[in-house]
Scaffold this motif. Structure first.
Motif, PDB file in Angstrom:
ATOM      1  N   SER A 241       0.842  -1.188   0.000  1.00 42.55           N
ATOM      2  CA  SER A 241       0.000   0.000   0.000  1.00 42.55           C
ATOM      3  C   SER A 241       0.877   1.237   0.000  1.00 42.55           C
ATOM      4  N   ALA A 242       0.353   2.313  -0.546  1.00 44.43           N
ATOM      5  CA  ALA A 242       1.129   3.560  -0.602  1.00 44.43           C
ATOM      6  C   ALA A 242       0.193   4.717  -0.919  1.00 44.43           C
ATOM      7  N   VAL A 243       0.611   5.892  -0.486  1.00 45.91           N
ATOM      8  CA  VAL A 243      -0.083   7.138  -0.812  1.00 45.91           C
ATOM      9  C   VAL A 243       0.908   8.046  -1.511  1.00 45.91           C
ATOM     10  N   PHE A 244       0.498   8.665  -2.608  1.00 50.00           N
ATOM     11  CA  PHE A 244       1.347   9.597  -3.353  1.00 50.00           C
ATOM     12  C   PHE A 244       0.630  10.933  -3.471  1.00 50.00           C
ATOM     13  N   LEU A 245       1.391  11.986  -3.285  1.00 48.80           N
ATOM     14  CA  LEU A 245       0.856  13.344  -3.372  1.00 48.80           C
ATOM     15  C   LEU A 245       1.437  14.035  -4.596  1.00 48.80           C
ATOM     16  N   LEU A 246       0.577  14.694  -5.352  1.00 47.65           N
ATOM     17  CA  LEU A 246       0.983  15.339  -6.596  1.00 47.65           C
ATOM     18  C   LEU A 246       1.059  16.845  -6.413  1.00 47.65           C
ATOM     19  N   GLY A 247       2.085  17.445  -6.994  1.00 49.21           N
ATOM     20  CA  GLY A 247       2.222  18.891  -6.929  1.00 49.21           C
ATOM     21  C   GLY A 247       1.193  19.614  -7.769  1.00 49.21           C
ATOM     22  N   GLU A 248       0.735  18.965  -8.836  1.00 50.31           N
ATOM     23  CA  GLU A 248      -0.282  19.527  -9.720  1.00 50.31           C
ATOM     24  C   GLU A 248      -1.392  18.497  -9.893  1.00 50.31           C
ATOM     25  N   PRO A 249      -2.613  18.923 -10.103  1.00 51.97           N
ATOM     26  CA  PRO A 249      -3.704  17.967 -10.291  1.00 51.97           C
ATOM     27  C   PRO A 249      -3.453  17.056 -11.494  1.00 51.97           C
ATOM     28  N   LEU A 250      -3.844  15.819 -11.369  1.00 57.14           N
ATOM     29  CA  LEU A 250      -3.742  14.875 -12.466  1.00 57.14           C
ATOM     30  C   LEU A 250      -4.629  15.359 -13.610  1.00 57.14           C
TER      31      LEU A 250
END
Length: 384
Positions: A241-250
């Motif tokens: 399991s993992a959570v990823f945060l994006l600097g810009e919206p997908l």
């Protein structure tokens, strides 16, 4: 009658074949004389105990107990509990199983005997009542309309702080019609769907470089794996399991496949070089919940990993809560609302991580702001 039963039971000492006794029990069951069966079982337990010695005696006792719990009737519920239906090891597995079978075969009205003051209530543990609330809810039974159950919940100290009390007493629309085992004298018949939902796969991305700096790993969320906790403890089971945060919206669906292929995940370790080995299919929150519930309630490859319906439902909602980015303990209706605002995907990959034995599933959730991705992947194998 008591003397006849005692002579019957005494005559079983040293016997290896009990077919004639089984036929006798079936005759009484066919006439609806379940009290006779209960008395025989009680005499068996008093004469031979419940140890491993005397396999035929234990077989007869278990057979009677199963006949009682699967024959509708308030008196049969009381008989089964008096005979120790919910007794068992500290794991509580026997209690969970008892609740599942009772809810599958007994009416809500007949289960009232376990909630109202009386001998059956005293014989039954509170854990059985707690599990019955949720097993009944999963089957669409009107447990919330049973006055005895409501009164018990309002006055029971154990229910006030019980983890199952976080769940509603009726199904949420998102839960649909959960897949539940069918119990019979021969065991349990069940089916669980893992893998991909029906739908058109997303376009395959081309080989991509490592994730851009704008993508970084978020904090670990242990509740993500709640639904597959047992899988990770088995020799063939693996969970990630993992959570990823994006600097810009997908930007949209076309970006999902290449981004997923480029994420640093063990389950996709060999995919970036061959992205066509990764298949991503859009799904829904309802499909995700269904897979989580199946994974938790029926375990992975073996029945000794089953949590049954009540705790399977709880684990599915805990994982779904983490997937949508809500704090643990968030009320289920609020989690369901968040889930409707997320984008849901299922994926599968041809690689060494998955066992490729039908018990593989992997979920990807993109939250409403399109800046948070959560991944849960699991695989197991029955060892056959």
């Amino acid at each position: 009658m008591t003397e006849k039963i005692e002579r019957l039971v005494d005559g079983l000492a040293g016997r290896e074949f009990v077919g004639d006794v089984c036929r006798l029990l079936d005759e009484h069951l066919g006439r609806g004389d379940t009290r006779y069966l209960a008395d025989v079982a009680a005499a068996l337990h008093a004469r031979y105990g419940s140890g491993e010695e005397g396999a035929e005696h234990r077989y007869l006792f278990d057979r009677i107990l199963w006949d009682l719990v699967t024959t509708p009737g308030r008196e049969n519920v009381a008989h089964a509990v008096r005979l120790g239906l919910a007794d068992g090891p500290r794991t509580g597995r026997s209690v969970r199983r008892a609740a599942a079978v009772l809810a599958a075969h007994q009416s809500t009205a007949d289960l009232a005997v376990l909630y109202a003051p009386g001998r059956a209530h005293d014989d039954a543990p509170d854990e059985l009542r707690a599990c019955l609330v949720q097993e009944s809810a999963l089957r669409g039974a009107p447990i919330a309309e049973l006055p005895e159950a409501v009164a018990w919940a309002e006055s029971s100290p154990s229910w006030a702080g019980h983890p199952l009390a976080l769940l509603p007493w009726s199904l949420m629309p998102l839960e649909g019609e959960p897949r539940l085992p069918r119990y019979s004298r021969g065991g349990a018949a069940y089916g669980v769907r893992y893998g991909l939902p029906d739908g058109r796969p997303l376009p395959v991305g081309h080989a991509a470089p490592a994730p851009a700096p704008a993508v970084h790993r978020g904090p670990d969320e242990p509740a993500l794996t709640a639904a597959v906790e047992r899988w990770a403890g088995r020799s063939y089971g693996r969970v990630e399991s993992a959570v990823f945060l994006l600097g810009e919206p997908l930007t949209g669906r076309p970006a999902v496949h290449p981004l997923l292929a480029a994420l640093p995940l063990d389950c996709l370790v060999d995919v970036p070089a061959a992205p066509d080995r990764l298949t991503v299919v859009p799904g829904s929150a309802a499909e995700a919940w269904s897979r989580l519930f199946g994974a938790a309630s029926l375990g992975g490859g073996r029945s000794d990993g089953w949590w049954y319906g009540a705790y399977g439902r709880l684990a599915a909602w805990r994982s779904l809560t983490a997937l949508v980015g809500a704090p643990e303990g968030t009320p289920v209706p609020e989690v369901a609302e968040r889930a409707r605002g997320c984008d849901w995907y299922a994926f599968e990959a041809s690689g060494d991580w998955f066992n490729q034995d039908g018990m593989d599933f992997a979920l990807l959730t993109v939250t409403r702001d399109r800046r948070r991705l959560a991944v849960l992947a699991a695989t197991d194998y029955d060892g056959g």
